[in-house]
Design an enzyme around this catalytic site. Structure first.
Site, PDB file in Angstrom:
ATOM      1  N   ASP A  17       1.047  -1.211   0.118  1.00 22.20           N
ATOM      2  CA  ASP A  17      -0.064  -0.077   0.036  1.00 22.20           C
ATOM      3  C   ASP A  17       0.600   1.296  -0.037  1.00 22.20           C
ATOM      4  O   ASP A  17       0.690   2.143   0.733  1.00 22.20           O
ATOM      5  CB  ASP A  17      -1.064  -0.282   1.120  1.00 22.20           C
ATOM      6  CG  ASP A  17      -1.748  -1.230   1.468  1.00 22.20           C
ATOM      7  OD1 ASP A  17      -2.080  -1.865   0.492  1.00 22.20           O
ATOM      8  OD2 ASP A  17      -1.874  -1.630   2.667  1.00 22.20           O
ATOM      9  N   ASN A 160     -17.348  -6.295   0.145  1.00 27.62           N
ATOM     10  CA  ASN A 160     -16.724  -5.649   1.227  1.00 27.62           C
ATOM     11  C   ASN A 160     -16.592  -4.376   1.186  1.00 27.62           C
ATOM     12  O   ASN A 160     -16.847  -3.647   2.191  1.00 27.62           O
ATOM     13  CB  ASN A 160     -15.487  -6.275   1.126  1.00 27.62           C
ATOM     14  CG  ASN A 160     -14.912  -7.645   1.553  1.00 27.62           C
ATOM     15  OD1 ASN A 160     -15.745  -8.271   1.247  1.00 27.62           O
ATOM     16  ND2 ASN A 160     -13.741  -7.886   1.860  1.00 27.62           N
ATOM     17  N   GLU A 197     -11.109  -0.483  -3.646  1.00 25.79           N
ATOM     18  CA  GLU A 197     -10.294  -0.003  -2.400  1.00 25.79           C
ATOM     19  C   GLU A 197      -9.304   0.769  -3.056  1.00 25.79           C
ATOM     20  O   GLU A 197      -8.892   0.659  -4.101  1.00 25.79           O
ATOM     21  CB  GLU A 197     -10.213  -0.930  -1.389  1.00 25.79           C
ATOM     22  CG  GLU A 197      -8.985  -2.032  -2.092  1.00 25.79           C
ATOM     23  CD  GLU A 197      -8.578  -3.134  -0.999  1.00 25.79           C
ATOM     24  OE1 GLU A 197      -9.667  -3.388   0.147  1.00 25.79           O
ATOM     25  OE2 GLU A 197      -7.723  -3.642  -1.112  1.00 25.79           O
TER      26      GLU A 197
END
Length: 321
Positions: A17, A160, A197
């Protein structure tokens, strides 16, 4: 020479990330998820490649108990309104409920000129419409307004996480409408889990692009792309169009698997750079979240004739050439 190479990958080992921000002081500031998920580290360098050997500084540690005591994920560092801010997600437990973690989104602040030397204070949780799984926030400024983009579970929608956008009244508070601008709808967004995401914003060519990541965090992980006209109402879901195909994904030939959760920066000479994590192997033993070998990588990218970014394919690691 491959003009898309420039950097010797991986840039930083075992950092997922990744977020690289080039500040006006000429330094590149780097943060990312560490494999232990227990702290937030910063490092800085005058060059992107130099981040490889830059000393990391832990500027914040998880709490012993409570909402900020587990799974510290996906920090980003931003400089806004004369101060430094770190956006991140944290949970109160590593356990899941109905397959979901219990992350919420938080903000840290420092007034120090050098954020590695500053005292970071917790500004608190960023509260949204729901108290539900929420993570991967990013911020950007556009025409004097501050916007927040994040991933969250809507209790009424299967899956999700979806992507949402809102204006902010200050760097830690949402204001007004909160709009869903993307939900997993294509097959490549729904492998393993229904996931949108890891948003990252890029403003170029009269448009605002939001790259994001989709599907499970194994070799199926990949990047999608949203786009809106810079004159559009960014809070109107109809302003955003989605690429029907991934824009960056696993490439067996170059040995890169599950590229995603990217950020954008510019090279030392001002060219556009894609920063992302990927593994150099396909098969994972156990839960991919606890496989530490998502390494930070960077590569130059260009632009298509239609004005959209051309990320190409994740290039081979330097040692593999």
């Amino acid at each position: 020479m491959n003009t898309k190479r420039e950097y010797k990958n991986p840039i930083v080992l075992q950092r997922a990330d990744p977020w690289i921000y080039k500040h006006t002081d000429g330094y590149y500031y780097f943060t990312a998820s560490v494999p232990e998920y227990d702290r937030i580290e910063l490092r800085r360098s005058a060059t992107i490649q130099g981040l490889q050997g830059a000393a990391p500084k832990a500027v914040w540690h998880k709490y012993d108990s409570g909402p900020l005591s587990a799974n510290i994920w996906a920090p980003e560092i931003h400089y806004l309104q004369g101060k430094w801010y770190i956006y991140f997600a944290a949970a109160r437990t590593t356990e899941t409920q109905e397959g979901l973690f219990d992350h919420r989104m938080y903000v840290l602040e420092t007034e120090a000129e050098n954020p590695l030397e500053g005292t970071w204070i917790k500004k608190g949780q960023v509260h949204t419409r729901w108290e539900s799984f929420a993570l991967d926030a990013t911020v950007f400024e556009h025409r004097g307004e501050l916007y927040y983009v994040w991933a969250q579970k809507d209790p009424e929608i299967e899956g999700n996480s979806n992507l949402y956008i809102s204006k902010m009244s200050n760097p830690w508070t949402l204001a007004g409408e909160q709009s869903m601008i993307s939900t997993p709808e294509y097959d490549w967004e729904k492998i393993g889990f229904l996931v949108n995401e890891g948003a990252a914003v890029l403003k170029r060519n009269g448009r605002i692009f939001i790259a994001y990541s989709a599907s499970a965090t194994d070799f199926n992980y990949c990047m999608g792309l949203l786009a809106a006209d810079e004159d559009a109402d960014l809070l109107d879901p109809a302003s955003w169009t989605k690429s029907p195909v991934p824009v960056f994904q696993t490439n067996e030939e170059t040995g890169q698997y599950g590229p995603g959760h990217n950020s954008f920066t510019v090279s030392e000479d001002g060219r556009d750079v894609l920063v992302y994590h990927a593994r150099n192997y396909k098969e994972i033993v156990g839960d991919p979240l606890y496989d530490p070998n998502r390494h930070t990588r960077a590569q130059l990218f260009g632009w298509k004739e239609d004005g959209t970014p051309d990320f190409g394919v994740p290039v081979k690691d330097h040692s593999a050439i």
